[in-house]
Design a protein around this motif. Structure first.
Motif, mmCIF file in Angstrom:
data_model
loop_
_atom_site.group_PDB
_atom_site.id
_atom_site.type_symbol
_atom_site.label_atom_id
_atom_site.label_comp_id
_atom_site.label_asym_id
_atom_site.label_seq_id
_atom_site.Cartn_x
_atom_site.Cartn_y
_atom_site.Cartn_z
ATOM 1 N N ILE A 208 -4.044 -0.031 -7.068
ATOM 2 C CA ILE A 208 -4.246 0.607 -5.756
ATOM 3 C C ILE A 208 -5.687 1.132 -5.683
ATOM 4 N N PHE A 211 -8.571 -1.267 -4.899
ATOM 5 C CA PHE A 211 -8.793 -1.602 -3.491
ATOM 6 C C PHE A 211 -9.716 -0.567 -2.842
ATOM 7 N N TRP A 357 -3.129 5.610 4.514
ATOM 8 C CA TRP A 357 -1.991 5.306 3.636
ATOM 9 C C TRP A 357 -0.943 6.407 3.689
ATOM 10 N N ILE A 369 2.418 -4.045 -7.193
ATOM 11 C CA ILE A 369 1.661 -4.069 -5.938
ATOM 12 C C ILE A 369 2.050 -5.322 -5.157
ATOM 13 N N HIS A 373 -4.451 -6.982 -1.005
ATOM 14 C CA HIS A 373 -5.203 -5.805 -1.442
ATOM 15 C C HIS A 373 -6.624 -6.172 -1.857
ATOM 16 N N PHE A 382 -1.387 -3.613 2.245
ATOM 17 C CA PHE A 382 -0.662 -3.787 0.984
ATOM 18 C C PHE A 382 0.156 -2.537 0.684
ATOM 19 N N GLU A 398 -0.515 0.964 2.595
ATOM 20 C CA GLU A 398 -1.795 1.084 3.285
ATOM 21 C C GLU A 398 -1.725 0.247 4.558
#
Ligand code: FAD
Length: 435
Positions: A208, A211, A357, A369, A373, A382, A398
């Motif tokens: 995460i 990204f 997010w 995930i 992304h 994502f 997100e």
């Protein structure tokens, strides 16, 4: 010195206090019964705006635009609303002494306030680099952000420095990420510094974070990880000039904004009330160990029914809901009625640039995930699921539409079984929409 008495007193005038006031009015509080005592100069407002639209170069949010309860789609409580409801807003008043045994509070100016029932809603204060004796940390233009006064100082500093000047953001949490974005939008040359291997490490997985770091780099923000600010130099005016990093690098800086964490404001009550996990211990109705004293919002350590443990939560959704629960509990107990125990589903969110997010639940176990992304994508979208003991316990998204965010909230609440990480990665949001 003057002494005033109220049936109910809320100490602290932030998010929880505002949402509590609305619930008091709903429950039929009588004129003159309730006072809110706040060291801030303004009526309760939605604090999250301070690190977002309040700092925009154009179309910035200003009061009275973001008084509570607009952040949750509710009525905007202007100062007049408190008057009309007979609720006394006692502003610019810091409580410096609390005596829970004699049910009295003393302000810095020496006034005494008596109460029958007290709600502690003092929130948190930011950790400062001067607290850690960092060399040069008292320089001008090293700024922090908690209250509207801090935000006004930041606005002034942004205006005083012309476009293209250097800003260094110390800290890689959500405050650091939101402030880096907003300073970039104000045309600063922005560098972020934090010691962890990736941003928001308490919530984000490496995937995460990759990204957001990639996206920020694409926007021209330079991220320096794995080191800390170990000192500052000043110019002849006492303003910050450079940030010295522990790894030996030196960064130019016209403004430094520090977001390295917060501490709940429980000092006034130390030794008088039971504490746990850094906060004031409460039950599921936000009652503390002292009769007639409640604690809500950032300062409360409360039972998390879903997970069978106790936690303290420093997020706006909980401050709103805990305030409502405490006021309902106060009225119920006066009427000899019972209400349901607080059953909180953790919910956090953040916004910066055109990103947004939301996270629901618990980020424990293995994470997977899904979705696009890639920070280079024009419209990346994502999410992530956390699986613990074969169940999905947490979900992050997100760029979700409202109904998609509702779907991931449902997942975190229902905790459905998950057959494998691979299946979840492949199904992505589809998995949530089936719950
Ligand atoms: P607060 O809202 O901090 O209110 C406490 C009040 O008590 C303040 O008015 C303070 O002045 C007053 N006070 C303290 N001590 C005294 C005293 N001795 N006498 C009188 N008054 C006193 N959460 C999210 O989930 N998402 C976000 O995007 C987000 N953004 C944020 C951005 C910023 C800049 C900040 C600072 C916080 C953000 N939060 C966010 C967290 C959220 O705002 C807090 O969790 C929430 O405000 C807590 O509410 P509270 O009522 O407990 O405390």
């Amino acid at each position: 010195m003057a002494e005033k008495s109220f049936k109910y007193v809320i100490v602290g005038g932030g998010v929880s206090a505002g949402y509590a006031a609305r619930e008091f009015a709903k429950q039929g509080v009588q004129p003159g019964e309730l006072a809110i005592i706040s060291k801030e100069a303004v009526a309760p407002y939605e604090r999250p705006a301070l690190s977002k639209a309040y700092l925009f170069p154009e179309g910035a949010a200003r009061l009275p635009g973001f008084h509570v309860c607009v952040g949750s789609g509710g009525e905007r409580l202007l100062p007049e609303w408190y008057k009309e409801n007979g609720i006394e807003l006692i502003l610019n008043t810091e409580i410096v002494k609390a005596d829970l045994a004699s049910k009295s509070l003393t302000s810095a100016a020496g006034e005494t306030f008596k109460y029958k029932i007290l709600i502690i809603a003092t929130g948190s204060t930011v950790l400062k680099l001067t607290d850690f004796k960092v060399e040069g940390a008292d320089a001008k233009n090293i700024l922090y952000l908690r209250e509207i006064d801090d935000a006004d100082k930041l606005v002034e500093a942004i205006k005083a420095k012309k476009n293209g000047k250097a800003a260094v953001i110390v800290g890689g949490g959500y405050i650091g990420l939101e402030l880096s974005a907003v300073l970039k939008i104000n045309n600063f040359d922005v560098k972020m510094v934090y010691p962890e291997p990736w941003c928001m490490p308490r919530l984000f997985t490496a995937d995460i974070a990759a990204f957001y770091e990639g996206y920020y780099e694409k926007k021209g923000i330079n991220i320096i990880k794995g080191t800390v600010a170990s000192g500052f130099t000043k110019n002849d005016n006492g303003e910050v000039k450079e940030v010295k990093l522990k790894d030996g690098r030196v960064l130019e800086a016209d403004i430094v904004v520090v977001g390295v964490g917060a501490r709940p404001l429980t000092n006034l009550f130390k030794g008088q009330v039971e504490e746990d996990k850094g906060g004031i211990k409460t039950d599921a109705f936000f009652k503390t160990s002292v009769p007639d004293v409640y604690a809500v919002g950032d300062v409360a350590t409360f039972p998390m029914k879903m997970y069978g443990d106790i936690r303290r939560v420093e997020h706006v959704d909980h401050s709103r809901k805990s305030a409502k629960q405490a006021v309902k509990a106060i009225f119920a107990s006066e009427q000899g009625k019972d209400i349901e125990a607080y059953d909180y589903l953790p919910y956090f969110y953040s916004r910066s640039f055109d990103l947004s997010w939301q996270f629901y639940g618990d980020n424990v176990g293995d994470a997977v995930i899904f979705g696009d992304h890639d920070p280079a994508s024009a419209k990346a979208k994502f999410g992530s699921y956390w699986i613990n003991d074969g169940k999905v316990v947490g979900a992050f998204l997100e760029g979700g539409a409202p109904e998609e965010n509702q779907a991931i909230a449902k997942v975190a609440k229902a905790q459905p079984p998950a057959s494998s990480l691979d299946v979840l990665a492949k199904e992505g949001l589809e998995f949530a929409s089936k719950i």
